[in-house]
Design a protein around this motif. Structure first.
Motif, PDB file in Angstrom:
ATOM      1  N   TRP A   1      51.194 -65.016   8.509  1.00 30.85           N
ATOM      2  CA  TRP A   1      49.951 -65.672   7.813  1.00 30.85           C
ATOM      3  C   TRP A   1      48.834 -64.593   7.862  1.00 30.85           C
ATOM      4  O   TRP A   1      47.986 -64.787   7.044  1.00 30.85           O
ATOM      5  N   VAL A   2      48.888 -63.724   8.571  1.00 33.58           N
ATOM      6  CA  VAL A   2      47.915 -62.567   8.757  1.00 33.58           C
ATOM      7  C   VAL A   2      48.027 -61.857   7.181  1.00 33.58           C
ATOM      8  O   VAL A   2      46.891 -61.602   6.822  1.00 33.58           O
ATOM      9  N   LYS A   3      49.250 -61.728   6.853  1.00 28.38           N
ATOM     10  CA  LYS A   3      49.438 -60.825   5.511  1.00 28.38           C
ATOM     11  C   LYS A   3      49.212 -62.050   4.514  1.00 28.38           C
ATOM     12  O   LYS A   3      48.507 -61.552   3.452  1.00 28.38           O
ATOM     13  N   PHE A   4      49.334 -63.199   4.481  1.00 27.31           N
ATOM     14  CA  PHE A   4      48.912 -64.470   3.482  1.00 27.31           C
ATOM     15  C   PHE A   4      47.806 -64.169   3.418  1.00 27.31           C
ATOM     16  O   PHE A   4      46.905 -64.093   2.201  1.00 27.31           O
ATOM     17  N   ALA A   5      46.804 -64.347   4.545  1.00 32.83           N
ATOM     18  CA  ALA A   5      45.446 -64.196   4.642  1.00 32.83           C
ATOM     19  C   ALA A   5      44.738 -63.074   4.147  1.00 32.83           C
ATOM     20  O   ALA A   5      43.700 -63.027   3.389  1.00 32.83           O
ATOM     21  N   LYS A   6      45.316 -61.876   4.269  1.00 38.45           N
ATOM     22  CA  LYS A   6      44.667 -60.806   3.503  1.00 38.45           C
ATOM     23  C   LYS A   6      44.666 -60.844   2.199  1.00 38.45           C
ATOM     24  O   LYS A   6      43.672 -60.097   1.652  1.00 38.45           O
TER      25      LYS A   6
END
Length: 216
Positions: free
Chosen positions: A22-27
């Motif tokens: 979800w860090v990557k999704f949020a990015k």
């Protein structure tokens, strides 16, 4: 820009595989017209720390934190006082091969009293806090990502009380996860998990899984 509330136990500087998804999704959400609003514990258990992941958080992200009561900290203190080694204290009792009597008792308590998991004490306070937060800072969508499955319980109750669309994201299965059968649960506890799992799957606007194996 639309806003999406993401309920996640794991967030930088905590490291590990549970964080990165979800860090990557949020990015990349801002480039798709969505502002990520991350709801995460202020004081989570951190088995790994990775400050490099903080660089992945977009400037548009809003981070909302509240404190969580962590039963594992009490469990570790009890083990230390009872003479267990540092290695035994740090090993999750689910993974420990030769369990002491105290570890076996802790397994029963964890499996039957902390439903769906030891983060369950954060469910009620989180729902109350987020209802007030959303009244002043509206969002268009709720996302919960688990495990811990308590995150889905927060998402379920919040969606029920606000009427907002909700996506339940499963990084691992619930009742089919590999250690489920080792939690020394009673039959009534197993049935409770099955009912809650069904409520989440039926109640979510959409369900996302990381692979076909988890989907099954």
């Amino acid at each position: 820009m639309k806003r999406v509330l993401i309920i996640s136990y794991y967030w930088p500087p905590t490291g590990g595989s549970g964080v990165q998804r979800w860090v990557k999704f949020a990015k990349y959400l801002p480039s798709e017209g969505w502002q990520p609003v991350i709801y995460t514990p202020e004081n989570p258990e951190q088995l790994a720390v990775d400050h490099s992941l903080e660089a992945e958080i977009p400037a548009e992200a809003e981070i909302v934190k509240t404190r969580i009561v962590e039963p594992y900290e009490l469990y570790k203190k009890f083990l230390k006082r009872s003479g267990h080694s540092k290695e035994a204290v740090e090993v999750n009792p689910v993974n420990a091969q030769n369990k002491s009597m105290l570890q076996k008792m802790a397994m029963w308590v964890r499996g039957n009293l902390f439903r769906p998991d030891p983060r369950c004490l954060w469910i009620g306070p989180s729902v109350r806090y987020l209802k007030k937060y959303l009244a002043e800072h509206p969002v268009d969508l709720i996302v919960s990502t688990g495990p811990p499955q308590s995150m889905h319980m927060i998402g379920l109750r919040l969606a029920q009380e606000t009427g907002l669309p909700w996506i339940a994201d499963f990084r691992d299965p619930w009742t089919k996860i590999f250690y489920f059968k080792h939690l020394q649960m009673t039959r009534s506890t197993v049935r409770w998990h099955e009912r809650m799992e069904k409520k989440v799957l039926d109640g979510a606007t959409a369900v996302v899984a990381v692979s076909p194996l988890v989907q099954q």
